[in-house]
Design an enzyme around this catalytic site. Structure first.
Site, short mmCIF file in Angstrom:
data_model
loop_
_atom_site.label_atom_id
_atom_site.label_comp_id
_atom_site.label_asym_id
_atom_site.label_seq_id
_atom_site.Cartn_x
_atom_site.Cartn_y
_atom_site.Cartn_z
N HIS A 144 -5.98 2.58 1.35
CA HIS A 144 -5.17 3.77 1.63
C HIS A 144 -5.85 4.72 2.86
O HIS A 144 -5.38 4.77 3.82
CB HIS A 144 -4.92 4.82 0.59
CG HIS A 144 -4.55 4.28 -0.47
ND1 HIS A 144 -3.34 3.30 -0.65
CD2 HIS A 144 -4.99 4.51 -1.90
CE1 HIS A 144 -3.06 3.01 -1.90
NE2 HIS A 144 -4.07 3.67 -2.80
N ASP B 188 0.81 -1.07 -0.10
CA ASP B 188 0.02 0.10 -0.10
C ASP B 188 1.07 0.88 -0.01
O ASP B 188 1.47 1.56 1.10
CB ASP B 188 -0.83 0.26 1.22
CG ASP B 188 -1.65 1.13 1.08
OD1 ASP B 188 -1.50 2.07 0.53
OD2 ASP B 188 -2.94 0.85 1.71
N HIS B 189 1.27 1.75 -1.19
CA HIS B 189 2.38 2.77 -1.40
C HIS B 189 1.94 3.97 -0.35
O HIS B 189 3.06 4.80 -0.04
CB HIS B 189 2.57 3.12 -2.73
CG HIS B 189 1.58 3.90 -3.37
ND1 HIS B 189 0.47 3.56 -3.64
CD2 HIS B 189 1.40 5.10 -3.45
CE1 HIS B 189 -0.36 4.40 -4.26
NE2 HIS B 189 0.37 5.47 -3.91
#
Ligand code: NAD
Length: 490
Positions: A240, A177-178
């Site tokens: 996110h 999950d950047h």
């Protein structure tokens, strides 16, 4: 110089947009800093037919350096290429042979990172063959990195996880999950657990509400066919936003390690109220953008059906039924074609119980709530809004801001999320990745909203490009006698 890490990387989908745009440049940054030096090797694989040399030239082009840059040339000399269809079992033997060769050449101790930058439908197949065809039979570590999306609901995510679990243990699986790789997201923990004045007030006695906004200025661009099957709820909230909310809501971990942090995140998610039909209808709103002055409506975008009911905007209220947060809602919103591109968290504190400054002859404006704003992007920083006395005669108060912003120089030196995350995978640190339990609780929550939406026909389009979403998003929070801290035309 950083500590050197040793590993072979195999990038599945190694000629894709993500690999060239983010992954190889991030690895080059790690090379320049010394995390990668002599003892690393890279195999790129995908369906395209390329020679090693053509692949190295493509990687070099992706690095944003001159072709003659010696350091970059040395870096790409560690890259080789194998054309390969991931569904072709026999080809894994070719890949294995190549992997063993690189292992010997660069003395990699059998350490392997398999990066699946592919359509999720292939994740299970690749993971299965890696195991059965012996690519994981080495002395060193084997880790698999999975790109988003991890499923499109709880059931599909579970199937995917079951398939991965046949070949890899949970501690070997790194679900990207950047957002978790972003500097300011990591700062949430630093600010909360590094400051008595923050953490001692971090509860429902002192915090009135918390707001998380991920606002995008662009529309769907060329991702329409993916996005129309996903929507804002799946694309942004399930991963996110839930991760950010979770970092804000969790209890202090016993130690700053992946195991202890994940344990607290899961505990917090267990107390997140999963809505019934009535609650989901009341506490979540969706939107889809219409046409603007020089902007097509979502339904008129390329590759979007004219009758699409896909959500390009979501706002909602989340409630944690636990001692710390009972009665303090978390409001979230995200959408495309909004007023600006930014991500921020606004922590709104309760006002003083008695406002001793607002006596009639003073004509003072009522005290405003203290707000701690965490700016995640594009500019990283904090603002703490306090009330102070205005300068001069009389006694009036006004809100003032204490600010801190990461300066341009530091901002340039901030590692890209992917650089940080690839480094974490090499270290074997899962702190900034989503665990299966986190993913599964997040899907269970989001599935309930989706289920209710699937039963109702929305009135779309319902917001104009350049706004902050539909009127219903403002009504959602105003109903609770509150306002979004960030709003247009204040
Ligand atoms: P892409 O379409 O640009 O690349 C896909 C790659 O997979 C190509 O190299 C292609 O040759 C290869 N491929 C496809 N089918 C194959 C097969 N049968 N056998 C072998 N190789 C095959 O996709 P992308 O944008 O690079 O995205 C890759 C993954 O990363 C996806 O899961 C996507 O959801 C995720 N992701 C991408 C981005 C991004 O910014 N591009 C951001 C977040 C997540």
């Amino acid at each position: 110089m950083a500590t050197e890490r040793t590993s072979l990387f195999i990038f599945f989908g190694g000629t894709g947009d993500l690999a060239y745009r983010k992954l190889y440049p991030s690895m080059f940054n790690l090379y320049k800093k010394g995390t990668l030096r002599e003892h690393f090797g890279v195999i790129g694989t995908s369906r395209e037919k390329l020679t090693d040399q053509q692949f190295q030239e493509n990687v070099l082009k992706s690095l944003d350096v001159a072709k003659t840059d010696k350091e970059a040339q040395k870096f790409v000399s560690h890259f080789v290429y194998e054309a390969h269809d991931v569904t072709d079992k026999a080809h894994y033997q070719v890949l294995k042979k190549r992997a063993d060769e690189l292992d010997k050449t660069y003395k990699l101790n059998g350490n392997r990172i398999f990066y699946l930058s592919l359509a999720p439908s292939f994740f299970g197949t690749v993971a299965g063959y890696l195991k059965t065809e012996g690519l994981t039979d080495t002395e060193g570590f084997d880790r698999v990195v999975i790109e988003k999306p991890f499923g499109r609901d709880y059931d599909s995510a579970q199937q995917l996880n079951d398939a991965l679990s046949k070949s890899f243990e949970e501690k070997q699986i790194f679900r990207i999950d950047h957002y978790l790789g972003k500097e300011m997201i990591q700062n949430i923990e630093a600010v909360r657990f590094g400051n008595t004045i923050v953490e001692s007030l971090w509860n429902n006695r002192y915090i009135d509400n918390i707001q998380v906004t991920l606002s995008e200025k662009l529309g769907v661009e060329e991702r329409a066919s993916y996005y129309d099957n996903s929507g804002a709820l799946r694309d942004m909230v399930q991963n996110h936003i839930m991760q950010i909310v979770n970092l804000l809501a969790m209890e202090q971990p016993v130690s700053f390690t992946d195991v202890d942090i994940r344990a607290e995140k899961v505990k917090a998610l267990r107390s997140l109220r999963v809505y019934n039909v009535a609650e989901a209808s009341t506490n979540f709103v969706r939107g889809q953008y219409g046409a603007g002055d020089s902007q097509r409506a979502y339904r008129d975008e390329d590759n979007v059906p004219h009758d699409s009911n896909n959500d390009t905007f979501v706002a909602g209220k989340l409630l944690f039924d636990n001692y710390r947060w009972s009665g303090t809602p978390f409001y979230i919103r995200t959408g495309k074609m909004l007023a600006d591109k930014f991500t921020r968290v606004d922590v709104v504190f309760k006002k003083p119980l008695i406002d001793i400054f607002s006596f009639p002859q003073n004509q003072n404006a009522p005290l405003e709530a203290n707000v701690l704003t965490m700016y995640i992007e594009p500019h990283a920083g904090f603002t703490l809004r306090l009330n102070a006395k205005t300068n001069g005669q009389g006694f009036q108060t006004e809100p003032i801001n204490l600010d801190y912003f990461v300066d341009a120089k530091d901002s340039k030196a901030t590692p890209e999320p992917y650089e940080r995350l690839i480094h974490d995978v090499m270290k074997g640190d899962g702190t900034n990745f989503s665990s299966w339990q986190e993913v599964s609780y997040a899907w269970r929550f989001v599935d309930q909203i989706r289920k209710v939406w699937d039963l109702q026909k929305p009135q779309f389009p319902n917001y104009t490009p350049g706004s902050m979403g539909p009127a219903a998003a403002d009504e959602l929070i105003q109903r609770d006698h509150r306002q979004w801290v960030y709003r247009l035309n204040k």
